[in-house]
Design a protein around this motif. Structure first.
Motif, PDB file in Angstrom:
ATOM      1  N   UNK A 233       0.846  -1.191   0.000  1.00 48.60           N
ATOM      2  CA  UNK A 233       0.000   0.000   0.000  1.00 48.60           C
ATOM      3  C   UNK A 233       0.878   1.236   0.000  1.00 48.60           C
ATOM      4  N   UNK A 234       0.558   2.117  -0.894  1.00 44.89           N
ATOM      5  CA  UNK A 234       1.276   3.388  -0.950  1.00 44.89           C
ATOM      6  C   UNK A 234       0.363   4.432  -0.332  1.00 44.89           C
ATOM      7  N   UNK A 235       0.914   5.210   0.568  1.00 43.26           N
ATOM      8  CA  UNK A 235       0.101   6.188   1.289  1.00 43.26           C
ATOM      9  C   UNK A 235       0.667   7.579   1.129  1.00 43.26           C
ATOM     10  N   UNK A 236      -0.236   8.521   1.149  1.00 37.06           N
ATOM     11  CA  UNK A 236       0.136   9.933   1.044  1.00 37.06           C
ATOM     12  C   UNK A 236      -0.237  10.612   2.350  1.00 37.06           C
ATOM     13  N   UNK A 237       0.755  11.144   3.024  1.00 36.54           N
ATOM     14  CA  UNK A 237       0.483  11.727   4.335  1.00 36.54           C
ATOM     15  C   UNK A 237      -0.249  13.057   4.250  1.00 36.54           C
ATOM     16  N   UNK A 238      -0.333  13.578   3.042  1.00 33.46           N
ATOM     17  CA  UNK A 238      -1.099  14.828   2.917  1.00 33.46           C
ATOM     18  C   UNK A 238      -2.589  14.559   2.894  1.00 33.46           C
ATOM     19  N   UNK A 239      -2.940  13.329   2.595  1.00 41.46           N
ATOM     20  CA  UNK A 239      -4.357  13.031   2.406  1.00 41.46           C
ATOM     21  C   UNK A 239      -5.112  13.016   3.732  1.00 41.46           C
ATOM     22  N   UNK A 241      -4.533  12.413   8.311  1.00 42.01           N
ATOM     23  CA  UNK A 241      -3.598  12.216   9.416  1.00 42.01           C
ATOM     24  C   UNK A 241      -3.351  10.725   9.640  1.00 42.01           C
ATOM     25  N   UNK A 242      -4.411   9.965   9.550  1.00 43.64           N
ATOM     26  CA  UNK A 242      -4.266   8.522   9.703  1.00 43.64           C
ATOM     27  C   UNK A 242      -4.369   7.904   8.319  1.00 43.64           C
ATOM     28  N   UNK A 243      -3.281   7.308   7.889  1.00 39.16           N
ATOM     29  CA  UNK A 243      -3.242   6.810   6.522  1.00 39.16           C
ATOM     30  C   UNK A 243      -3.722   5.376   6.423  1.00 39.16           C
ATOM     31  N   UNK A 244      -4.872   5.099   6.994  1.00 38.18           N
ATOM     32  CA  UNK A 244      -5.392   3.744   6.892  1.00 38.18           C
ATOM     33  C   UNK A 244      -5.921   3.470   5.499  1.00 38.18           C
ATOM     34  N   UNK A 245      -6.306   4.520   4.840  1.00 39.41           N
ATOM     35  CA  UNK A 245      -6.767   4.317   3.466  1.00 39.41           C
ATOM     36  C   UNK A 245      -5.616   4.640   2.535  1.00 39.41           C
ATOM     37  N   UNK A 246      -5.320   3.691   1.699  1.00 36.41           N
ATOM     38  CA  UNK A 246      -4.151   3.861   0.856  1.00 36.41           C
ATOM     39  C   UNK A 246      -4.477   4.726  -0.347  1.00 36.41           C
ATOM     40  N   UNK A 247      -3.424   5.252  -0.928  1.00 33.23           N
ATOM     41  CA  UNK A 247      -3.599   5.952  -2.197  1.00 33.23           C
ATOM     42  C   UNK A 247      -3.494   4.971  -3.346  1.00 33.23           C
ATOM     43  N   UNK A 248      -2.575   4.028  -3.192  1.00 34.93           N
ATOM     44  CA  UNK A 248      -2.431   2.998  -4.217  1.00 34.93           C
ATOM     45  C   UNK A 248      -2.305   1.641  -3.543  1.00 34.93           C
ATOM     46  N   UNK A 249      -2.780   0.657  -4.246  1.00 37.17           N
ATOM     47  CA  UNK A 249      -2.796  -0.697  -3.704  1.00 37.17           C
ATOM     48  C   UNK A 249      -2.207  -1.627  -4.756  1.00 37.17           C
ATOM     49  N   UNK A 250      -1.072  -2.217  -4.416  1.00 35.65           N
ATOM     50  CA  UNK A 250      -0.376  -3.059  -5.376  1.00 35.65           C
ATOM     51  C   UNK A 250      -0.559  -4.523  -4.996  1.00 35.65           C
ATOM     52  N   UNK A 251      -1.070  -5.273  -5.939  1.00 32.63           N
ATOM     53  CA  UNK A 251      -1.204  -6.703  -5.688  1.00 32.63           C
ATOM     54  C   UNK A 251      -1.241  -7.430  -7.011  1.00 32.63           C
TER      55      UNK A 251
END
Lengths: 428, 306
Positions: A233-239, A241-251
């Motif tokens: 999971x790639x996360x953006x901290x600007x999105x 405060x809690x980055x539980x929702x990813x920006x990108x999901x690689x699988x």
């Protein structure tokens, strides 16, 4: 590849070059950190060019006891990460399962002599005997390398820390355990921000853990973390405060024809590393290394088989726990090649451009001066050629989990249990 | 690597019915692929192995959570598949009916710590959230509850009673609640994530009830709940299906020591081996069934360290 060096130590648990490649740090199971330095080329002694010698040794972590749970906290160093150098001193972060420490490594080659109140041997002088004042003079002394702990970041992780990663802003870093990721400021030790939390409310429902995390090398708001289910999971901290929702999901979708009871276990990602360019990332699972383009989430752009011959041995490897071994992987400085370890003290290198791969062995013989490493091969078929080694003869206790590649030169460090091997390309 | 004739398993269950050289009895002709004897044995062995691994998670240092989660997921997968086959039902039935607990790999409710409060809470086991209930799935389960005396109840389940999911015999290791809960200080109190019920395999004869009291007492006072449900190979299984399942096991199949060079990884197996004379290499061998529960108690005491 020629010219190897071998250093013996406690079981090595992490290996890391600093940003310039001048220093190589190793952490071991006993909580010690040993730093090697690249010797400068010297006209008088040309054969010493490029040798690494011990620069500093210090005890980073001690074993602790958690009285609440009646469990020991191991002093084993899980990861070391260097900070970019900003002055004469070097800084690194080292962590065990629970506590991260910032160490300052500095050189001292001068000593002040001629104190007024003290003798040369440090005894206080009788004040009545002092009849004149003098200014202390700095005199050269033998080089001394000192390591001192500057910050201790403790009590922020309930579970075992598996990763630390310094942010490109050089002010913050992240630490990840099995279920949470925290963001720290290097100056502040009594607080950290929790940015990822995958702990379920009901622990019965736990089916996935965080296995590795890393900050993007250039974008200070981006980081990735991998899981035991083979996802990144790639996360953006600007999105948020809690980055539980990813920006990108690689699988990568599973190949249904190769499904088995071990599919999930071997898909668990043991390491994730961004390329130096920041365009790609590499993941290591049990049998392969995959290179991902950050812009494509549904599958990797390259897949390299590390030791496919183990696929038929998975049950045995499960029984003896080898299937849970966490191999690391690394890029070379130009991102044109990648390296990872295997069993029997073998390690593998893949050239991304030519698609060639090579298997080498880290052993005493191969590390003699001016010895050339000979490629090795594991025979998978019925007939074993000369010089090949059969799968059943592999020593699964000799595993290379930790490798590092110099950021600029063709120098690699390979940790084989309690021996550190350093190999260099010699172009003569 | 494995003994002659045993086809490489797990990787391709679809091949099983057609496998030749299968040392087992003729696979039920019309049966689904998974009822092939060889495959079932392998699957059972994997289940046993996984449960041992989960049990022995307690050492001086905190267990590796990632490893525990992966093993627990594997157990779940096996359980799901066996549930779909119907073999799960067979197994639990056989265990409930069997008289002797001894000598075998203790599955289940992992040895991880269980707080006394939770153990005595007497709450019914939570439905196993991941596996859930399969339609039309019945099983019998022995449930021990209470902190004073041993109440042994046999409950016959229907899909309509999710409270006592028969799958809950495995709620222990799946939750690996105690194991993982260990790590979370703030959730220790009042959080009954561990399996409060101590499921017991069916040692139900009167004479053994006293022993079960002892069993219960030990687990209540001790920090670790020893698995009371055992997956074992009964000496004289009443169930012909089960007998067929296990009838033709080659013990050396399980001698995985021979697979890899070097000494096998010690530790958990060492412990088990020292406790009982049957190590993991005797997973499904038809060793004589020692019927004394005292043996089990002795093992428990060693593990609990009392």
């Amino acid at each position: 590849i020629e010219q190897g060096l071998c250093f013996a130590a406690d079981i090595i648990s992490t290996v890391e070059f600093n940003y310039s490649g001048e220093l190589l740090a190793t952490g071991d199971k006993g909580g010690r950190v040993v730093i090697f330095q690249h010797e400068q080329e010297s006209k008088n002694r040309p054969h010493l060019r490029g040798e690494y010698n011990v620069y500093s040794t210090f005890q980073s972590h001690e074993p602790e006891f958690d009285y609440l749970k009646s469990l020991e906290i191991e002093e084993k160093i899980n990861k070391i990460r260097w900070l970019p150098q900003q002055n004469a001193a070097h800084f690194l972060l080292s962590t065990n399962d629970k506590t991260i420490k910032l160490w300052k490594i500095s050189e001292r080659d001068k000593r002040a002599e001629g104190y007024n109140l003290k003798d040369e041997d440090g005894r206080l002088r009788d004040p009545f005997r002092i009849t004149s004042l003098r200014v202390p003079v700095l005199m050269p002394m033998d080089l001394m390398v000192e390591a001192s702990p500057r910050r201790i970041f403790a009590n922020a992780h309930t579970y075992h820390i598996n990763s630390i990663s310094v942010n490109s802003d050089h002010e913050t870093y992240l630490s990840a355990d099995d279920l949470r990721i925290n963001l720290w400021h290097l100056e502040i030790t009594d607080r950290s921000f929790n940015i990822v939390d995958i702990k379920p409310a009901n622990m019965e429902e736990l089916t996935e853990v965080i296995t590795a995390a890393e900050c993007h090398p250039h974008q200070c708001n981006v980081f990735v973390y991998s899981s035991s289910k083979g996802t990144i999971r790639l996360c953006d901290m600007r999105a948020a405060a809690l980055c539980d929702r990813h920006s990108k999901f690689f699988e990568e979708p599973e190949d249904p024809s190769s499904r088995s009871f071990f599919s999930e276990i071997i898909s668990s990602i043991s390491d994730v590393k961004f390329s130096h360019s920041g365009r790609y990332m590499m993941t290591r699972d049990y049998l392969s290394v995959k290179v991902w383009d950050l812009n494509m989430e549904n599958r990797p752009v390259e897949t390299y088989q590390v030791h496919e011959y183990l696929r038929s041995k998975l049950c045995s490897l499960y029984e003896n726990d080898c299937i849970f071994d966490k191999f690391e992987c690394c890029w070379n400085g130009s991102d044109s090649a990648i390296m990872t370890g295997s069993y029997n003290n073998f390690f593998r290198m893949f050239d991304r451009n030519t698609r060639r791969d090579i298997t080498l062995e880290a052993s005493r013989e191969s590390s003699k001066p001016r010895a050339t490493l000979k490629p090795r091969k594991v025979s998978t078929g019925g007939k074993r050629k000369k010089d090949e080694i059969s799968v059943d003869s592999l020593d699964f206790n000799k595993k290379i989990l930790h490798t590092a590649w110099h950021p600029k030169e063709n120098v690699i460090a390979v940790a084989a249990t309690n021996n550190l091997y350093i190999f260099q390309d010699k172009i003569n | 690597m494995f003994t002659k004739g045993t086809k490489r398993k797990f990787s391709d269950p679809g091949e099983e019915p057609a496998s030749s050289g299968d040392p087992g009895p003729a696979a039920p002709s019309a049966a689904a692929r998974t009822l092939s004897s060889s495959y079932s044995l392998q699957r059972q062995s994997l289940l046993d192995m996984s449960l041992i691994k989960l049990q022995l998670c307690h050492m001086l240092v905190e267990p590796n959570l990632c490893r525990s989660v992966l093993i627990a997921n594997t157990v779940r997968q096996i359980q799901e598949e066996m549930t779909q086959d119907g073999t799960w039902h067979i197994m639990t039935q056989a265990l409930a009916a069997a008289q002797c607990p001894a000598d075998r790999l203790v599955a289940t409710e992992v040895l991880c710590r269980q707080t006394d409060a939770a153990a005595q809470a007497g709450q019914s086991p939570k439905p196993f959230s991941v596996v859930g209930l399969q339609e039309g799935y019945h099983s019998e389960e022995v449930v021990m509850e209470g902190d004073v005396e041993t109440e042994v109840t046999m409950s016959s389940l229907s899909p309509l009673s999710p409270q006592l999911s028969s799958a809950s015999y495995l709620t222990g290791p799946f939750e690996v609640g105690p194991c993982w809960e260990e790590e979370d200080e703030e959730e220790e109190e009042g959080d009954c994530e561990e399996n409060e019920e101590e499921d017991s395999e069916g040692c139900l004869s009167d004479g053994e009830e006293r022993d079960q009291d002892h069993l219960n007492a030990d687990s209540r006072t001790g920090e670790k709940v020893f698995g009371t449900f055992e997956i074992k190979h009964p000496a004289s299984p009443p169930d012909p299906a089960l007998e067929e399942l296990f009838s033709d096991v080659d013990p050396s199949y399980y001698d995985l020591d021979t697979v890899l060079t070097g000494t096998p990884k010690m530790g958990p197996y060492d412990l088990l081996e020292s406790l009982s004379s049957h190590g993991p290499t005797a997973l499904s061998s038809s060793s004589s069934c020692r019927s004394d529960l005292n043996e089990l108690d002795h093992i428990m005491e060693i593990i609990v360290g009392s």
